[in-house]
Design an enzyme around this catalytic site. Structure first.
Site, mmCIF file in Angstrom:
data_model
loop_
_atom_site.group_PDB
_atom_site.id
_atom_site.type_symbol
_atom_site.label_atom_id
_atom_site.label_comp_id
_atom_site.label_asym_id
_atom_site.label_seq_id
_atom_site.Cartn_x
_atom_site.Cartn_y
_atom_site.Cartn_z
ATOM 1 N N TYR A 97 -1.458 0.381 10.613
ATOM 2 C CA TYR A 97 -1.727 -0.266 9.324
ATOM 3 C C TYR A 97 -0.519 -0.136 8.397
ATOM 4 O O TYR A 97 -0.055 -1.124 7.800
ATOM 5 C CB TYR A 97 -2.965 0.369 8.674
ATOM 6 N N GLU A 156 0.239 3.611 1.800
ATOM 7 C CA GLU A 156 0.346 4.007 3.210
ATOM 8 C C GLU A 156 1.738 3.711 3.758
ATOM 9 O O GLU A 156 2.129 4.264 4.789
ATOM 10 C CB GLU A 156 -0.711 3.281 4.042
ATOM 11 N N SER A 208 0.811 -1.216 0.000
ATOM 12 C CA SER A 208 0.000 0.000 0.000
ATOM 13 C C SER A 208 0.845 1.267 0.000
ATOM 14 O O SER A 208 1.919 1.320 0.613
ATOM 15 C CB SER A 208 -0.887 -0.011 1.247
HETATM 16 P P1 NAP Z 1 -11.421 -4.390 1.996
HETATM 17 O O1 NAP Z 1 -12.596 -4.058 1.133
HETATM 18 O O2 NAP Z 1 -11.356 -3.841 3.377
HETATM 19 O O3 NAP Z 1 -11.320 -5.988 2.053
HETATM 20 C C1 NAP Z 1 -10.497 -6.624 2.985
HETATM 21 C C2 NAP Z 1 -10.742 -8.111 2.904
HETATM 22 O O4 NAP Z 1 -9.941 -8.782 3.892
HETATM 23 C C3 NAP Z 1 -12.200 -8.520 3.188
HETATM 24 O O5 NAP Z 1 -12.532 -9.597 2.342
HETATM 25 C C4 NAP Z 1 -12.132 -8.997 4.629
HETATM 26 O O6 NAP Z 1 -13.146 -9.892 4.984
HETATM 27 C C5 NAP Z 1 -10.769 -9.697 4.609
HETATM 28 N N1 NAP Z 1 -10.235 -9.959 5.933
HETATM 29 C C6 NAP Z 1 -10.162 -9.117 6.992
HETATM 30 N N2 NAP Z 1 -9.630 -9.743 8.047
HETATM 31 C C7 NAP Z 1 -9.349 -11.006 7.660
HETATM 32 C C8 NAP Z 1 -8.816 -12.155 8.307
HETATM 33 N N3 NAP Z 1 -8.467 -12.111 9.595
HETATM 34 N N4 NAP Z 1 -8.669 -13.299 7.595
HETATM 35 C C9 NAP Z 1 -9.048 -13.343 6.286
HETATM 36 N N5 NAP Z 1 -9.580 -12.304 5.623
HETATM 37 C C10 NAP Z 1 -9.735 -11.156 6.303
HETATM 38 O O7 NAP Z 1 -10.054 -3.969 1.274
HETATM 39 P P2 NAP Z 1 -9.785 -3.647 -0.270
HETATM 40 O O8 NAP Z 1 -10.002 -2.191 -0.494
HETATM 41 O O9 NAP Z 1 -10.488 -4.637 -1.130
HETATM 42 O O10 NAP Z 1 -8.202 -3.865 -0.349
HETATM 43 C C11 NAP Z 1 -7.651 -5.139 -0.653
HETATM 44 C C12 NAP Z 1 -6.228 -5.216 -0.113
HETATM 45 O O11 NAP Z 1 -5.451 -4.178 -0.694
HETATM 46 C C13 NAP Z 1 -6.094 -5.025 1.384
HETATM 47 O O12 NAP Z 1 -4.997 -5.796 1.816
HETATM 48 C C14 NAP Z 1 -5.765 -3.547 1.547
HETATM 49 O O13 NAP Z 1 -5.082 -3.329 2.758
HETATM 50 C C15 NAP Z 1 -4.908 -3.334 0.318
HETATM 51 N N6 NAP Z 1 -4.906 -2.003 -0.258
HETATM 52 C C16 NAP Z 1 -6.076 -1.361 -0.541
HETATM 53 C C17 NAP Z 1 -6.056 -0.129 -1.167
HETATM 54 C C18 NAP Z 1 -7.305 0.597 -1.540
HETATM 55 O O14 NAP Z 1 -7.236 1.808 -1.821
HETATM 56 N N7 NAP Z 1 -8.454 -0.073 -1.613
HETATM 57 C C19 NAP Z 1 -4.811 0.450 -1.499
HETATM 58 C C20 NAP Z 1 -3.639 -0.244 -1.209
HETATM 59 C C21 NAP Z 1 -3.703 -1.474 -0.611
HETATM 60 P P3 NAP Z 1 -14.616 -9.365 5.475
HETATM 61 O O15 NAP Z 1 -15.367 -9.084 4.203
HETATM 62 O O16 NAP Z 1 -15.131 -10.510 6.237
HETATM 63 O O17 NAP Z 1 -14.389 -8.123 6.278
HETATM 64 O O1 F7E Z 2 -8.988 8.273 4.103
HETATM 65 C C1 F7E Z 2 -9.344 11.688 5.311
HETATM 66 C C2 F7E Z 2 -8.405 10.770 6.053
HETATM 67 O O2 F7E Z 2 -9.982 6.195 5.059
HETATM 68 C C3 F7E Z 2 -8.494 9.120 3.094
HETATM 69 C C4 F7E Z 2 -7.257 2.251 2.569
HETATM 70 O O3 F7E Z 2 -7.803 1.572 1.471
HETATM 71 O O4 F7E Z 2 -6.060 3.759 1.125
HETATM 72 C C5 F7E Z 2 -7.009 3.707 2.168
HETATM 73 O O5 F7E Z 2 -6.524 4.404 3.314
HETATM 74 C C6 F7E Z 2 -8.215 10.498 3.673
HETATM 75 C C7 F7E Z 2 -7.385 10.469 4.958
HETATM 76 O O6 F7E Z 2 -8.335 6.070 3.109
HETATM 77 C C8 F7E Z 2 -12.626 11.337 6.825
HETATM 78 O O7 F7E Z 2 -7.846 11.413 7.199
HETATM 79 C C9 F7E Z 2 -11.316 12.954 6.216
HETATM 80 O O8 F7E Z 2 -6.418 11.477 4.923
HETATM 81 O O9 F7E Z 2 -10.603 6.892 2.707
HETATM 82 P P1 F7E Z 2 -9.572 6.813 3.770
HETATM 83 P P2 F7E Z 2 -6.799 5.953 3.545
HETATM 84 O O10 F7E Z 2 -6.592 6.224 4.968
HETATM 85 O O11 F7E Z 2 -6.030 6.779 2.573
HETATM 86 C C10 F7E Z 2 -4.785 3.177 1.427
HETATM 87 C C11 F7E Z 2 -3.910 3.286 0.198
HETATM 88 C C12 F7E Z 2 -4.874 1.810 1.983
HETATM 89 O O12 F7E Z 2 -4.016 0.973 1.772
HETATM 90 C C13 F7E Z 2 -5.954 1.565 2.982
HETATM 91 O O13 F7E Z 2 -6.224 0.173 3.124
HETATM 92 O O14 F7E Z 2 -9.463 11.084 4.023
HETATM 93 N N1 F7E Z 2 -10.682 11.789 5.912
HETATM 94 N N2 F7E Z 2 -12.496 12.703 6.783
HETATM 95 C C14 F7E Z 2 -11.473 10.775 6.278
HETATM 96 N N3 F7E Z 2 -11.313 9.443 6.172
HETATM 97 C C15 F7E Z 2 -12.318 8.638 6.614
HETATM 98 N N4 F7E Z 2 -12.205 7.286 6.499
HETATM 99 N N5 F7E Z 2 -13.449 9.156 7.183
HETATM 100 C C16 F7E Z 2 -13.654 10.514 7.315
HETATM 101 O O15 F7E Z 2 -14.659 10.951 7.826
#
Ligand code: NAP
Ligand code: F7E
Length: 337
Positions: free
Chosen positions: A154, A133, A131
């Protein structure tokens, strides 16, 4: 023989799009789902088999990234060609409340899956969901050479998983690739991530069933892309002869405030009348600015983002308006949520 893939996190946003992509390519897809007290398979319930690929199938198995035994058994049973480790506690703000759990599932979970592959002696390629992050406080633009400076439990867990993936590649010669994906969104995004929280609220405010939207830091800069295109990049990484690490991003910086303005504009409402800030949504340490440089992915994978910010906002607002309409009419919620 069709290719076989195993996806952890299949019930999440990316897992559901990746499943559709692989089924469309004729794969047999196995997914690890964890037990929960309410249904967690909504995103993958109505995935159709592809008419041109009758051999494609989807199977779900109970298991958990915190449970090594379940991973070894599943790998022995499934014998995948490709493993996509997408499972994680993926919410950054929540990771400050459950740092140990996040380290266990998001960090150690990656080691468990790779070690389970070794124990089960499965010859497969592995995708690790790394990520942006991990970059945290490192100044943008960020690329594959940018040093990591994570700003949350995270982010720390993902750095551990990233280096573990590199170590399995170097020590055991496994084909493990890290996709360093910047934020990617869609109508299937979890409702407590900021983009979906905004688009869901916009639809509800327009419909008169919500008065206010409370947010945290509106100044944070993110690089938002469209999730279906990002899962394509995951697949492309595992088709390369050599494993490698790739940044996947649009390169376009936008603030949370810009997302708010664009989403309210789409329904003709003045955002300032509806949006308030609440310190409850601030993070103990924030990531101020993430802007990715996807040049390497463009050159080596031929991957480029197609859906950019205005279209992403439009797609998400339209989908949430439609979802609300479907719920109000008592219609079955459509799969393209
Ligand atoms: P998501 O919607 O939060 O999905 C996370 C998945 O992990 C869900 O299927 C969840 O199951 C499963 N999970 C959680 N805890 C688990 C456990 N203990 N054992 C097995 N499975 C478990 O995340 P996403 O947005 O699809 O992202 C997919 C991956 O890419 C994640 O690793 C995330 O950290 C990473 N990532 C995401 C982004 C982004 O912007 N979306 C960017 C960079 C990296 P449940 O459905 O039961 O909760
Ligand atoms: O926040 C700000 C918050 O929670 C984005 C995950 O998929 O992307 C995701 O992480 C920004 C942050 O995503 C609210 O402070 C303001 O600056 O949508 P987010 P994230 O933290 O960037 C990365 C790449 C991952 O890997 C992660 O799994 O938005 N923000 N107000 C808020 N964020 C949330 N959630 N809620 C608010 O009310």
């Amino acid at each position: 023989m069709p290719k076989v893939a195993l996806i952890t996190g299949i019930t999440g946003q990316d897992g559901s799009y990746l499943t559709e992509l692989l089924i469309g390519k004729g794969y047999v897809v196995h997914g690890l789902k964890r037990r929960s007290s309410s249904f967690n398979t909504e995103r993958i319930e109505r995935i159709d088999l592809h008419p041109r690929h009758p051999e494609a199938h989807l199977f779900l198995h109970y298991g958990d990234l915190s449970d090594m035994g379940s991973l070894v058994h599943l790998l022995r049973q499934v014998q995948p060609d490709e493993v996509y480790n997408l499972g994680a506690q993926s919410h950054v703000r929540v990771s400050f409340d459950v740092p140990g759990y996040t380290a266990d599932v998001t960090g150690l979970g990656a080691v468990r899956i790779m070690e389970a592959i070794r124990i089960a002696e499965v010859d497969c390629r592995v995708y690790q969901a790394s990520s942006s992050e991990m970059f945290g406080a490192a100044p943008p633009p960020q690329n594959e050479f940018t040093p990591f400076h994570p700003r949350s439990p995270y982010g720390c867990a993902k750095v551990f998983a990233y280096w573990s993936a590199v170590n399995y590649r170097e020590a055991w010669k496994m084909h493990v690739s890290n996709g360093i994906l910047f934020n990617h969104e869609s109508p299937r995004r979890g409702e407590n991530f900021v983009t979906r929280k905004i688009t869901r609220a916009v639809a509800r405010i327009e419909a008169g069933i919500q008065d206010k939207l409370y947010l945290g830091n509106l100044d944070a800069v993110r690089d938002w892309g469209y999730a279906p295109e990002y899962v394509e990049a995951m697949w492309l990484m595992l088709q390369q002869p050599q494993p490698d690490d790739f940044v996947i991003a649009t390169g376009e910086p936008r603030t949370v405030r810009e997302f708010v303005v664009a989403a309210f504009d789409q329904v003709g409402l003045d955002w300032e009348q509806y949006v308030d800030t609440d310190p409850a949504y601030l993070r103990p340490s924030e990531v101020d600015s993430l802007i990715g440089d996807p040049s390497k992915a463009r050159q080596k994978l031929g991957w480029t983002p197609k859906t950019l910010f205005p279209d992403l906002v439009r797609i998400m607002v339209d989908a949430d308006r439609q979802l609300l309409e479907d719920e109000r009419m008592g219609r079955l919620v459509r799969m393209d949520r």
